[in-house]
Design a protein around this motif. Structure first.
Motif, PDB file in Angstrom:
ATOM      1  N   VAL A 138      10.540   9.834 -40.615  1.00 52.85           N
ATOM      2  CA  VAL A 138       9.226   9.610 -41.213  1.00 52.85           C
ATOM      3  C   VAL A 138       8.590  10.974 -41.412  1.00 52.85           C
ATOM      4  N   LEU A 139       8.250  11.287 -42.658  1.00 55.18           N
ATOM      5  CA  LEU A 139       7.619  12.563 -42.978  1.00 55.18           C
ATOM      6  C   LEU A 139       6.198  12.303 -43.459  1.00 55.18           C
ATOM      7  N   ALA A 140       5.228  12.862 -42.746  1.00 59.82           N
ATOM      8  CA  ALA A 140       3.830  12.776 -43.146  1.00 59.82           C
ATOM      9  C   ALA A 140       3.376  14.158 -43.583  1.00 59.82           C
ATOM     10  N   PRO A 141       3.001  14.343 -44.840  1.00 60.00           N
ATOM     11  CA  PRO A 141       2.533  15.658 -45.275  1.00 60.00           C
ATOM     12  C   PRO A 141       1.278  16.068 -44.533  1.00 60.00           C
ATOM     13  N   LYS A 142       0.999  17.329 -44.596  1.00 57.10           N
ATOM     14  CA  LYS A 142      -0.205  17.861 -43.977  1.00 57.10           C
ATOM     15  C   LYS A 142      -1.439  17.181 -44.544  1.00 57.10           C
ATOM     16  N   SER A 143      -2.323  16.776 -43.665  1.00 50.00           N
ATOM     17  CA  SER A 143      -3.544  16.108 -44.103  1.00 50.00           C
ATOM     18  C   SER A 143      -4.575  17.128 -44.587  1.00 50.00           C
ATOM     19  N   ASP A 144      -5.264  16.793 -45.669  1.00 52.63           N
ATOM     20  CA  ASP A 144      -6.367  17.615 -46.145  1.00 52.63           C
ATOM     21  C   ASP A 144      -7.703  17.048 -45.677  1.00 52.63           C
ATOM     22  N   GLY A 145      -7.631  16.085 -44.732  1.00 53.02           N
ATOM     23  CA  GLY A 145      -8.837  15.426 -44.271  1.00 53.02           C
ATOM     24  C   GLY A 145      -9.622  16.246 -43.271  1.00 53.02           C
ATOM     25  N   LEU A 146     -10.601  15.609 -42.662  1.00 47.25           N
ATOM     26  CA  LEU A 146     -11.490  16.283 -41.731  1.00 47.25           C
ATOM     27  C   LEU A 146     -10.820  16.476 -40.379  1.00 47.25           C
ATOM     28  N   ILE A 147     -11.281  17.513 -39.679  1.00 49.39           N
ATOM     29  CA  ILE A 147     -10.741  17.842 -38.361  1.00 49.39           C
ATOM     30  C   ILE A 147     -11.661  17.268 -37.286  1.00 49.39           C
ATOM     31  N   LYS A 148     -11.058  16.627 -36.292  1.00 52.15           N
ATOM     32  CA  LYS A 148     -11.829  16.021 -35.205  1.00 52.15           C
ATOM     33  C   LYS A 148     -11.897  16.902 -33.971  1.00 52.15           C
ATOM     34  N   HIS A 149     -10.800  17.604 -33.657  1.00 54.66           N
ATOM     35  CA  HIS A 149     -10.771  18.368 -32.400  1.00 54.66           C
ATOM     36  C   HIS A 149      -9.687  19.435 -32.478  1.00 54.66           C
ATOM     37  N   ILE A 150      -9.962  20.587 -31.868  1.00 57.23           N
ATOM     38  CA  ILE A 150      -8.974  21.660 -31.726  1.00 57.23           C
ATOM     39  C   ILE A 150      -8.963  22.102 -30.272  1.00 57.23           C
ATOM     40  N   GLU A 151      -7.772  22.315 -29.752  1.00 55.03           N
ATOM     41  CA  GLU A 151      -7.648  22.718 -28.350  1.00 55.03           C
ATOM     42  C   GLU A 151      -6.534  23.741 -28.204  1.00 55.03           C
ATOM     43  N   PHE A 152      -6.707  24.650 -27.251  1.00 52.64           N
ATOM     44  CA  PHE A 152      -5.686  25.658 -26.942  1.00 52.64           C
ATOM     45  C   PHE A 152      -5.190  25.429 -25.522  1.00 52.64           C
ATOM     46  N   ALA A 153      -3.879  25.437 -25.339  1.00 51.19           N
ATOM     47  CA  ALA A 153      -3.292  25.237 -24.018  1.00 51.19           C
ATOM     48  C   ALA A 153      -2.276  26.337 -23.753  1.00 51.19           C
ATOM     49  N   ALA A 154      -2.405  27.006 -22.607  1.00 46.98           N
ATOM     50  CA  ALA A 154      -1.482  28.088 -22.254  1.00 46.98           C
ATOM     51  C   ALA A 154      -0.091  27.538 -21.974  1.00 46.98           C
ATOM     52  N   LEU A 155       0.924  28.227 -22.496  1.00 44.68           N
ATOM     53  CA  LEU A 155       2.314  27.847 -22.254  1.00 44.68           C
ATOM     54  C   LEU A 155       3.021  28.831 -21.335  1.00 44.68           C
ATOM     55  N   GLY A 156       2.387  29.957 -21.050  1.00 45.33           N
ATOM     56  CA  GLY A 156       3.041  30.995 -20.264  1.00 45.33           C
ATOM     57  C   GLY A 156       3.845  31.919 -21.143  1.00 45.33           C
ATOM     58  N   SER A 157       4.233  33.044 -20.596  1.00 42.16           N
ATOM     59  CA  SER A 157       5.061  34.030 -21.309  1.00 42.16           C
ATOM     60  C   SER A 157       4.424  34.484 -22.614  1.00 42.16           C
ATOM     61  N   GLY A 158       3.099  34.660 -22.613  1.00 46.42           N
ATOM     62  CA  GLY A 158       2.426  35.177 -23.788  1.00 46.42           C
ATOM     63  C   GLY A 158       2.361  34.218 -24.963  1.00 46.42           C
ATOM     64  N   ARG A 159       2.358  32.926 -24.674  1.00 45.10           N
ATOM     65  CA  ARG A 159       2.281  31.936 -25.746  1.00 45.10           C
ATOM     66  C   ARG A 159       1.258  30.863 -25.396  1.00 45.10           C
ATOM     67  N   ALA A 160       0.695  30.261 -26.442  1.00 45.02           N
ATOM     68  CA  ALA A 160      -0.236  29.152 -26.258  1.00 45.02           C
ATOM     69  C   ALA A 160       0.028  28.108 -27.337  1.00 45.02           C
ATOM     70  N   LEU A 161      -0.320  26.871 -27.025  1.00 46.80           N
ATOM     71  CA  LEU A 161      -0.157  25.766 -27.958  1.00 46.80           C
ATOM     72  C   LEU A 161      -1.511  25.454 -28.596  1.00 46.80           C
ATOM     73  N   VAL A 162      -1.527  25.394 -29.935  1.00 43.50           N
ATOM     74  CA  VAL A 162      -2.732  24.994 -30.667  1.00 43.50           C
ATOM     75  C   VAL A 162      -2.576  23.519 -31.029  1.00 43.50           C
ATOM     76  N   ILE A 163      -3.488  22.695 -30.568  1.00 43.00           N
ATOM     77  CA  ILE A 163      -3.434  21.250 -30.809  1.00 43.00           C
ATOM     78  C   ILE A 163      -4.567  20.883 -31.753  1.00 43.00           C
ATOM     79  N   LEU A 164      -4.223  20.349 -32.915  1.00 41.41           N
ATOM     80  CA  LEU A 164      -5.216  19.972 -33.923  1.00 41.41           C
ATOM     81  C   LEU A 164      -5.175  18.464 -34.116  1.00 41.41           C
ATOM     82  N   VAL A 165      -6.319  17.816 -33.969  1.00 40.81           N
ATOM     83  CA  VAL A 165      -6.426  16.363 -34.135  1.00 40.81           C
ATOM     84  C   VAL A 165      -7.290  16.084 -35.364  1.00 40.81           C
TER      85      VAL A 165
END
Length: 355
Positions: A138-165
């Motif tokens: 199942v392929l869902a293209p990138k949404s051009d809609g509105l953004i509800k929430h953005i969060e950053f979570a540390a992954l360690g080793s100089g990396r972080a995860l950006v979570i976009l809802v």
């Protein structure tokens, strides 16, 4: 092949007489069911018209000379080539149909309330895998809609995860590089800063707004948090056709594979599915069709491997705009007659959900 209608088609493709067509159809159907070569004696018992094994062998020899069948190893039986499968799919395949109960089941799985869109798409892919005994896509293209929430979570080793809802429930994740030893407070501050400015904005509008604020020094972010914000938004920069490709049931492709070279081919297929290029190509294939398309072997130009087939359909919204792609990838002995109507109907339901 572009299947625009799932109604039965003429039973005899050009270039085949009725006897040859019946033998080719029976060999392909047996191949789909068992995967084993089919011999003349087996065919003489299964064909609707009485033919002697000698007559059948002569017809099989002609079909082999035409490139539609081949003999694996020293077996007296025959298997269809990719060309033979293509002829079968284009001219001999009789499509199945979904019962009202099956349609209701698909709708109930995909339209259950209280779940994110990402969970729904994941369930759709898993459902396709279960119904086809192959891998569901199942392929869902990138949404051009509105953004509800953005969060950053540390992954360690100089990396972080950006979570976009998204406001529609869609979730996208990206990994960014951050300075080693960055305090957790910098990630929290970056998320708070962006979430305070999300109201009524799309991702592109948010990026433009934040860029202007930073250029005018109108933020209260410290240097580290500002860097996180810039890196987080930059992961989507220029990604106008990105999206999420959900694949479920990969292990089914390995179920009957024992040869090392085949395992290597399937592993290469897995790796290919992880690339952004594959997502873009899937969308291109979907956009080129009005209905279900069937690719046998390397026909799609997507994987470049033999022994693999793909059935894919565009998901279109009420305005007939492509909003995704639905499909199945598996061995060439897929049950096409069963899978095609399932993919077609699932694509229609997903189109309504993504529309």
């Amino acid at each position: 092949m572009d299947v625009r209608s799932l109604a039965p088609r003429p039973a005899l493709p050009p270039g085949l007489d009725p006897r040859s067509a019946a033998i080719l159809r029976e060999i392909v159907e047996q191949y789909v069911e068992t995967g084993d070569p089919v011999g003349s004696r087996t065919l003489s018992r299964r064909l609707p018209q009485p033919l002697s094994p000698a007559t059948i062998r002569n017809v099989m020899a002609d079909l082999t000379d035409a490139g539609l069948l081949f003999a694996p190893h020293t077996s007296a039986g025959r298997l269809p080539t990719d060309k033979g499968l293509r002829l079968f799919v284009d001219g001999l395949l009789q499509f199945g149909s979904l019962s009202d109960e099956e349609r209701d089941t698909i709708v109930s799985v995909l339209e259950a309330r209280g779940r994110s869109l990402q969970d729904t798409l994941s369930d759709a892919s898993a459902m396709l895998s279960g119904l086809s005994s192959a891998a569901g896509l199942v392929l869902a293209p990138k949404s051009d809609g509105l953004i509800k929430h953005i969060e950053f979570a540390a992954l360690g080793s100089g990396r972080a995860l950006v979570i976009l809802v998204g406001a529609d429930g869609r979730v996208e994740n990206r990994v960014i590089e951050i300075p080693a030893g960055l305090p957790p407070s910098a990630l929290i501050e970056a998320g708070n800063y962006l979430n305070a400015r999300l109201s009524g904005l799309s991702l592109e509008e948010l990026r433009r707004h934040v860029t202007e604020e930073m250029a005018d020094n109108r933020t209260e972010l410290d240097h580290l948090s500002a860097g996180v914000v810039s890196s987080g938004l930059a992961t989507w920069a220029g990604d106008s056709r990105g999206g999420s490709l959900i694949v479920r049931g990969q292990a089914r492709l390995l179920a009957d594979v024992t040869q090392i070279e085949r395992i290597s081919t399937i592993q290469m297929l897995f790796d290919r599915l992880e690339t952004q290029e594959t997502m873009l190509r899937l969308l291109d294939l979907a956009e080129q069709s009005d209905g279900v398309r069937i690719f046998i072997g390397a026909e799609s130009g997507l994987f470049g491997v033999s022994g693999v087939s793909m059935v894919v359909a565009p998901a279109r919204n009420e305005a007939n705009r492509i909003v995704g792609a639905i499909g199945v990838i598996g061995p060439t002995r897929l049950n096409y007659g069963r899978i095609i109507p399932v993919v077609d109907y699932t694509a229609r339901v997903i189109g309504r959900l993504l529309g």
